[in-house]
Design a protein around this motif. Structure first.
Motif, mmCIF file in Angstrom:
data_model
loop_
_atom_site.group_PDB
_atom_site.id
_atom_site.type_symbol
_atom_site.label_atom_id
_atom_site.label_comp_id
_atom_site.label_asym_id
_atom_site.label_seq_id
_atom_site.Cartn_x
_atom_site.Cartn_y
_atom_site.Cartn_z
ATOM 1 N N ASP A 129 0.834 -1.212 0.000
ATOM 2 C CA ASP A 129 0.000 0.000 0.000
ATOM 3 C C ASP A 129 0.867 1.259 0.000
ATOM 4 O O ASP A 129 0.629 2.194 -0.763
ATOM 5 N N ILE A 130 1.859 1.277 0.882
ATOM 6 C CA ILE A 130 2.713 2.461 1.026
ATOM 7 C C ILE A 130 3.605 2.621 -0.204
ATOM 8 O O ILE A 130 3.806 3.734 -0.696
ATOM 9 N N ALA A 131 4.118 1.507 -0.710
ATOM 10 C CA ALA A 131 5.003 1.583 -1.878
ATOM 11 C C ALA A 131 4.290 2.197 -3.074
ATOM 12 O O ALA A 131 4.812 3.118 -3.720
ATOM 13 N N VAL A 132 3.089 1.704 -3.390
ATOM 14 C CA VAL A 132 2.404 2.240 -4.568
ATOM 15 C C VAL A 132 1.931 3.668 -4.329
ATOM 16 O O VAL A 132 1.905 4.480 -5.257
ATOM 17 N N ALA A 133 1.574 3.985 -3.085
ATOM 18 C CA ALA A 133 1.109 5.342 -2.784
ATOM 19 C C ALA A 133 2.218 6.369 -2.921
ATOM 20 O O ALA A 133 1.964 7.521 -3.275
ATOM 21 N N THR A 134 3.443 5.953 -2.648
ATOM 22 C CA THR A 134 4.566 6.895 -2.637
ATOM 23 C C THR A 134 5.466 6.752 -3.856
ATOM 24 O O THR A 134 6.575 7.283 -3.885
ATOM 25 N N GLY A 135 4.984 6.043 -4.879
ATOM 26 C CA GLY A 135 5.692 5.980 -6.151
ATOM 27 C C GLY A 135 6.940 5.129 -6.156
ATOM 28 O O GLY A 135 7.814 5.316 -7.009
ATOM 29 N N GLN A 136 7.031 4.160 -5.262
ATOM 30 C CA GLN A 136 8.215 3.301 -5.217
ATOM 31 C C GLN A 136 8.029 2.078 -6.106
ATOM 32 O O GLN A 136 6.957 1.488 -6.138
ATOM 33 N N ASP A 137 9.085 1.698 -6.776
ATOM 34 C CA ASP A 137 9.074 0.485 -7.585
ATOM 35 C C ASP A 137 9.544 -0.673 -6.703
ATOM 36 O O ASP A 137 10.641 -1.197 -6.859
ATOM 37 N N ARG A 138 8.700 -1.028 -5.745
ATOM 38 C CA ARG A 138 8.997 -2.116 -4.805
ATOM 39 C C ARG A 138 7.768 -3.018 -4.752
ATOM 40 O O ARG A 138 7.011 -2.991 -3.791
ATOM 41 N N PRO A 139 7.562 -3.831 -5.780
ATOM 42 C CA PRO A 139 6.352 -4.662 -5.818
ATOM 43 C C PRO A 139 6.400 -5.770 -4.771
ATOM 44 O O PRO A 139 7.472 -6.156 -4.291
ATOM 45 N N LEU A 140 5.238 -6.266 -4.420
ATOM 46 C CA LEU A 140 5.142 -7.462 -3.595
ATOM 47 C C LEU A 140 5.661 -8.623 -4.437
ATOM 48 O O LEU A 140 5.196 -8.842 -5.556
ATOM 49 N N SER A 141 6.629 -9.353 -3.929
ATOM 50 C CA SER A 141 7.227 -10.432 -4.725
ATOM 51 C C SER A 141 6.304 -11.641 -4.778
ATOM 52 O O SER A 141 5.530 -11.908 -3.852
ATOM 53 N N ALA A 142 6.418 -12.389 -5.861
ATOM 54 C CA ALA A 142 5.635 -13.617 -5.999
ATOM 55 C C ALA A 142 6.011 -14.604 -4.898
ATOM 56 O O ALA A 142 5.155 -15.313 -4.376
ATOM 57 N N GLU A 143 7.285 -14.647 -4.523
ATOM 58 C CA GLU A 143 7.742 -15.567 -3.482
ATOM 59 C C GLU A 143 7.093 -15.239 -2.134
ATOM 60 O O GLU A 143 6.607 -16.121 -1.425
ATOM 61 N N LEU A 144 7.074 -13.954 -1.786
ATOM 62 C CA LEU A 144 6.449 -13.556 -0.524
ATOM 63 C C LEU A 144 4.942 -13.797 -0.583
ATOM 64 O O LEU A 144 4.341 -14.284 0.386
ATOM 65 N N ALA A 145 4.323 -13.505 -1.707
ATOM 66 C CA ALA A 145 2.890 -13.760 -1.855
ATOM 67 C C ALA A 145 2.574 -15.242 -1.659
ATOM 68 O O ALA A 145 1.592 -15.602 -1.004
ATOM 69 N N GLU A 146 3.422 -16.104 -2.208
ATOM 70 C CA GLU A 146 3.203 -17.548 -2.061
ATOM 71 C C GLU A 146 3.333 -17.973 -0.596
ATOM 72 O O GLU A 146 2.560 -18.810 -0.112
ATOM 73 N N GLY A 147 4.263 -17.369 0.129
ATOM 74 C CA GLY A 147 4.431 -17.700 1.538
ATOM 75 C C GLY A 147 3.270 -17.253 2.400
ATOM 76 O O GLY A 147 2.948 -17.877 3.418
ATOM 77 N N ILE A 148 2.631 -16.170 1.999
ATOM 78 C CA ILE A 148 1.515 -15.591 2.755
ATOM 79 C C ILE A 148 0.187 -16.262 2.394
ATOM 80 O O ILE A 148 -0.745 -16.292 3.196
ATOM 81 N N ARG A 149 0.089 -16.815 1.208
ATOM 82 C CA ARG A 149 -1.199 -17.294 0.693
ATOM 83 C C ARG A 149 -1.909 -18.294 1.603
ATOM 84 O O ARG A 149 -3.128 -18.215 1.756
ATOM 85 N N PRO A 150 -1.208 -19.263 2.243
ATOM 86 C CA PRO A 150 -1.950 -20.186 3.116
ATOM 87 C C PRO A 150 -2.692 -19.473 4.244
ATOM 88 O O PRO A 150 -3.838 -19.833 4.561
ATOM 89 N N ALA A 151 -2.073 -18.469 4.848
ATOM 90 C CA ALA A 151 -2.755 -17.719 5.907
ATOM 91 C C ALA A 151 -3.920 -16.934 5.329
ATOM 92 O O ALA A 151 -5.006 -16.877 5.931
ATOM 93 N N ALA A 152 -3.736 -16.347 4.154
ATOM 94 C CA ALA A 152 -4.823 -15.597 3.522
ATOM 95 C C ALA A 152 -6.008 -16.515 3.231
ATOM 96 O O ALA A 152 -7.156 -16.177 3.532
ATOM 97 N N ASP A 153 -5.726 -17.686 2.683
ATOM 98 C CA ASP A 153 -6.807 -18.613 2.351
ATOM 99 C C ASP A 153 -7.555 -19.067 3.602
ATOM 100 O O ASP A 153 -8.763 -19.272 3.571
ATOM 101 N N HIS A 154 -6.846 -19.225 4.696
ATOM 102 C CA HIS A 154 -7.452 -19.706 5.940
ATOM 103 C C HIS A 154 -8.259 -18.627 6.651
ATOM 104 O O HIS A 154 -9.281 -18.920 7.264
ATOM 105 N N LEU A 155 -7.809 -17.370 6.559
ATOM 106 C CA LEU A 155 -8.348 -16.322 7.427
ATOM 107 C C LEU A 155 -9.224 -15.275 6.757
ATOM 108 O O LEU A 155 -10.164 -14.769 7.363
#
Length: 197
Positions: A129-155
């Motif tokens: 949220d902060i990165a895109v709001a402040t014009g930073q080229d710091r995307p959420l990585s696919a690797e980090l998204a994959e690590g977070i996905r089980p918690a997202a799916d559960h919660l």
């Protein structure tokens, strides 16, 4: 330390949030974000209080503020205030005994991988949220998204229905990568820009 995999996801999410915060020029902390009516500074303070909550749920105590009313804090150094909260969470999780089962969280007791994943999800999505709001080229990585996905799916669907803390999920386009698909599931437009607000 219990379940190194969950802890690694949390460590990566904290690093992402720290890098984004360090890259915000002072002049743009008031920028609009994908979180309706919240500035970058307010999103950061929300993330700080949430992370504080994840640490204190383990060690006992409550955050110093309501994360859903974050406007009137972080008057000083945002990066320094965030760093304190991230260290507190990391220390709390690192101090868990080997084989820890259910871990206290602000969302109730969860198995350690899901508890760490929930804290990581919160940190990483608000970093984005902060990165895109402040014009930073710091995307959420696919690797980090994959690590977070089980918690997202559960919660997330349960939290969306019970507490309305996530916007409705957006349609996942066929060409979305893992990070874009996760953001859409969390109710974020993966192609949001300040012009969208």
């Amino acid at each position: 330390m219990a379940d190194i995999r969950g802890f690694e996801v949390l460590t990566r999410a904290h690093a992402y949030l720290g890098e984004v915060v360090a890259g915000v020029p002072v002049s743009v902390w008031g920028a609009a974000t994908p979180c309706d009516e919240w500035t970058a500074r307010q999103v950061l303070n929300h993330a700080r209080i949430d992370q504080q909550g994840y640490g204190l749920a383990i060690t006992g105590g409550r955050p110093d503020s309501d994360p859903f009313h974050p406007a009137d804090a972080l008057d000083g150094d945002p990066a320094g205030e965030l760093d304190k909260a991230l260290r507190q969470v990391a220390d709390a999780y690192a101090g868990l005994p080997p084989g820890a089962g259910q871990v206290p969280t602000p969302l109730g007791p969860l198995p350690l991988p899901l508890a760490a994943g929930a804290a990581a999800m919160d940190a990483a999505v608000h970093a984005w949220d902060i990165a895109v709001a402040t014009g930073q080229d710091r995307p959420l990585s696919a690797e980090l998204a994959e690590g977070i996905r089980p918690a997202a799916d559960h919660l997330v669907d349960r939290l969306r229905d019970a507490y309305r803390v996530f916007a409705p999920a957006l349609t996942v386009a066929p060409d979305y990568d893992r990070a874009e698909a996760l953001l859409a599931f969390l109710g974020r437009d993966p192609h949001w820009t300040p012009a969208s607000s």
